[in-house]
Design a protein around this motif. Sequence first.
Motif, PDB file in Angstrom:
ATOM      1  N   GLY A  36       0.865  -1.299   0.221  1.00  0.00           N
ATOM      2  CA  GLY A  36      -0.173  -0.257  -0.111  1.00  0.00           C
ATOM      3  C   GLY A  36       0.772   1.256  -0.085  1.00  0.00           C
ATOM      4  N   MET A  37       0.196   2.361  -0.462  1.00  0.00           N
ATOM      5  CA  MET A  37       0.745   3.564  -0.298  1.00  0.00           C
ATOM      6  C   MET A  37      -0.095   4.636   0.812  1.00  0.00           C
ATOM      7  N   VAL A  38       0.599   5.427   1.213  1.00  0.00           N
ATOM      8  CA  VAL A  38      -0.116   6.647   1.840  1.00  0.00           C
ATOM      9  C   VAL A  38       0.311   7.745   1.224  1.00  0.00           C
ATOM     10  N   ILE A  39      -0.605   8.922   0.843  1.00  0.00           N
ATOM     11  CA  ILE A  39      -0.340  10.001   0.372  1.00  0.00           C
ATOM     12  C   ILE A  39      -0.943  11.071   1.061  1.00  0.00           C
ATOM     13  N   VAL A  40      -0.224  12.000   1.481  1.00  0.00           N
ATOM     14  CA  VAL A  40      -0.578  13.242   2.363  1.00  0.00           C
ATOM     15  C   VAL A  40       0.121  14.622   1.773  1.00  0.00           C
ATOM     16  N   SER A  41      -0.582  15.757   2.120  1.00  0.00           N
ATOM     17  CA  SER A  41      -0.176  16.931   1.643  1.00  0.00           C
ATOM     18  C   SER A  41       0.047  17.710   3.052  1.00  0.00           C
ATOM     19  N   GLY A  42       1.192  18.319   2.855  1.00  0.00           N
ATOM     20  CA  GLY A  42       1.733  19.259   3.882  1.00  0.00           C
ATOM     21  C   GLY A  42       1.581  20.802   3.532  1.00  0.00           C
ATOM     22  N   THR A  43       1.330  21.678   4.267  1.00  0.00           N
ATOM     23  CA  THR A  43       1.084  22.809   3.829  1.00  0.00           C
ATOM     24  C   THR A  43       2.187  23.908   3.543  1.00  0.00           C
ATOM     25  N   SER A  44       3.540  23.198   3.881  1.00  0.00           N
ATOM     26  CA  SER A  44       4.637  24.288   3.320  1.00  0.00           C
ATOM     27  C   SER A  44       5.792  23.052   3.358  1.00  0.00           C
ATOM     28  N   HIS A  45       6.929  23.560   3.012  1.00  0.00           N
ATOM     29  CA  HIS A  45       8.110  22.765   2.935  1.00  0.00           C
ATOM     30  C   HIS A  45       8.552  22.311   4.465  1.00  0.00           C
ATOM     31  N   ARG A  46       8.300  23.268   5.261  1.00  0.00           N
ATOM     32  CA  ARG A  46       8.429  22.745   6.739  1.00  0.00           C
ATOM     33  C   ARG A  46       7.802  21.605   7.315  1.00  0.00           C
ATOM     34  N   HIS A  47       6.382  21.964   6.905  1.00  0.00           N
ATOM     35  CA  HIS A  47       5.496  20.883   7.127  1.00  0.00           C
ATOM     36  C   HIS A  47       5.520  19.608   6.690  1.00  0.00           C
ATOM     37  N   VAL A  48       5.888  19.512   5.313  1.00  0.00           N
ATOM     38  CA  VAL A  48       6.352  18.461   4.818  1.00  0.00           C
ATOM     39  C   VAL A  48       7.066  17.510   5.446  1.00  0.00           C
ATOM     40  N   LYS A  49       8.262  18.273   5.729  1.00  0.00           N
ATOM     41  CA  LYS A  49       9.614  17.516   6.391  1.00  0.00           C
ATOM     42  C   LYS A  49       9.088  17.275   7.773  1.00  0.00           C
ATOM     43  N   SER A  50       8.297  17.943   8.396  1.00  0.00           N
ATOM     44  CA  SER A  50       7.951  17.525   9.851  1.00  0.00           C
ATOM     45  C   SER A  50       7.043  16.400   9.847  1.00  0.00           C
ATOM     46  N   ILE A  85       4.819  -0.454   2.990  1.00  0.00           N
ATOM     47  CA  ILE A  85       3.803   0.817   2.587  1.00  0.00           C
ATOM     48  C   ILE A  85       4.942   1.877   2.430  1.00  0.00           C
ATOM     49  N   VAL A  86       4.720   2.424   1.324  1.00  0.00           N
ATOM     50  CA  VAL A  86       5.328   3.808   1.075  1.00  0.00           C
ATOM     51  C   VAL A  86       4.481   5.112   1.264  1.00  0.00           C
ATOM     52  N   VAL A  87       5.127   5.928   2.116  1.00  0.00           N
ATOM     53  CA  VAL A  87       4.434   7.126   2.212  1.00  0.00           C
ATOM     54  C   VAL A  87       4.952   8.054   1.355  1.00  0.00           C
ATOM     55  N   HIS A  88       4.189   9.006   0.774  1.00  0.00           N
ATOM     56  CA  HIS A  88       4.490  10.180  -0.097  1.00  0.00           C
ATOM     57  C   HIS A  88       3.860  11.411   0.638  1.00  0.00           C
ATOM     58  N   ILE A  89       4.656  12.250   0.938  1.00  0.00           N
ATOM     59  CA  ILE A  89       4.212  13.450   1.465  1.00  0.00           C
ATOM     60  C   ILE A  89       4.681  14.682   0.829  1.00  0.00           C
ATOM     61  N   MET A  90       3.723  15.384   0.242  1.00  0.00           N
ATOM     62  CA  MET A  90       3.822  16.432  -0.806  1.00  0.00           C
ATOM     63  C   MET A  90       3.151  17.637  -0.419  1.00  0.00           C
ATOM     64  N   ARG A  91       3.865  18.780  -1.222  1.00  0.00           N
ATOM     65  CA  ARG A  91       2.903  19.973  -0.945  1.00  0.00           C
ATOM     66  C   ARG A  91       1.920  19.790  -1.941  1.00  0.00           C
ATOM     67  N   PRO A  92       0.694  20.675  -1.777  1.00  0.00           N
ATOM     68  CA  PRO A  92      -0.540  20.318  -2.468  1.00  0.00           C
ATOM     69  C   PRO A  92      -0.153  20.563  -4.149  1.00  0.00           C
ATOM     70  N   GLU A  93       0.641  21.633  -4.508  1.00  0.00           N
ATOM     71  CA  GLU A  93       1.174  21.653  -5.952  1.00  0.00           C
ATOM     72  C   GLU A  93       1.726  20.601  -6.649  1.00  0.00           C
ATOM     73  N   VAL A  94       2.463  20.028  -5.880  1.00  0.00           N
ATOM     74  CA  VAL A  94       3.312  18.671  -6.229  1.00  0.00           C
ATOM     75  C   VAL A  94       2.215  17.655  -6.458  1.00  0.00           C
ATOM     76  N   ARG A  95       1.553  17.492  -5.377  1.00  0.00           N
ATOM     77  CA  ARG A  95       0.264  16.551  -5.394  1.00  0.00           C
ATOM     78  C   ARG A  95      -0.333  16.493  -6.400  1.00  0.00           C
ATOM     79  N   SER A  96      -1.133  17.610  -6.618  1.00  0.00           N
ATOM     80  CA  SER A  96      -1.820  17.714  -7.742  1.00  0.00           C
ATOM     81  C   SER A  96      -1.447  17.638  -9.055  1.00  0.00           C
TER      82      SER A  96
END
Length: 117
Positions: A36-50, A85-96
Motif C-alpha cells: 500500500g501507499m499513503v499519500i498526504v499533503s503538507g502545507t509548506s516545505h517545513r510541514h512536509v519535512k515535519s 507501505i510507501v509514504v508520499h508526503i507532498m506540498r499540494p501543488e506537487v501532489r496535484s
Amino acid sequence: MQFEDLRRLVVDALEDIKGVDIKVIDVRGQTSIMDGMVIVSGTSHRHVKSLAQNVIRRAKEHNIQPFGVEGADVGDWVLVDLGDIVVHIMRPEVRSFYNLEKLWDLSSTDKASGIES
C-alpha cells in the motif's frame, strides 16, 4: 508488523501533526513491490519535512527501520519507504501535478479492460 497495523501507525503519525487529505491506497494485486501507499499533503516545505520526520520517528519507536527516505532535504515531496507501505508526503501543488491517486487507485477502473466505470 501486519499491513493494517503499519497503515494505522503511519496515519496516526500524520494525523498527529495535521497532515492534510490523507489517502491510503491498497495496491496488493497491482504490484509486488509494496502492499500500500499513503499519500498526504503538507502545507509548506517545513510541514512536509515535519510530517516525514514524525512518520520516521514513530516507525523507529516500533522497531521499523525505513528502507529509504528521499526528498527530505528539499521538502516538496518526501518519500518514506517502510517496506510494505510507501509514504508520499507532498506540498499540494506537487501532489496535484503528479496525481498519484489517479495513477494507482484503480477502484473506479475496470482492472481487466482499463475502462473507467
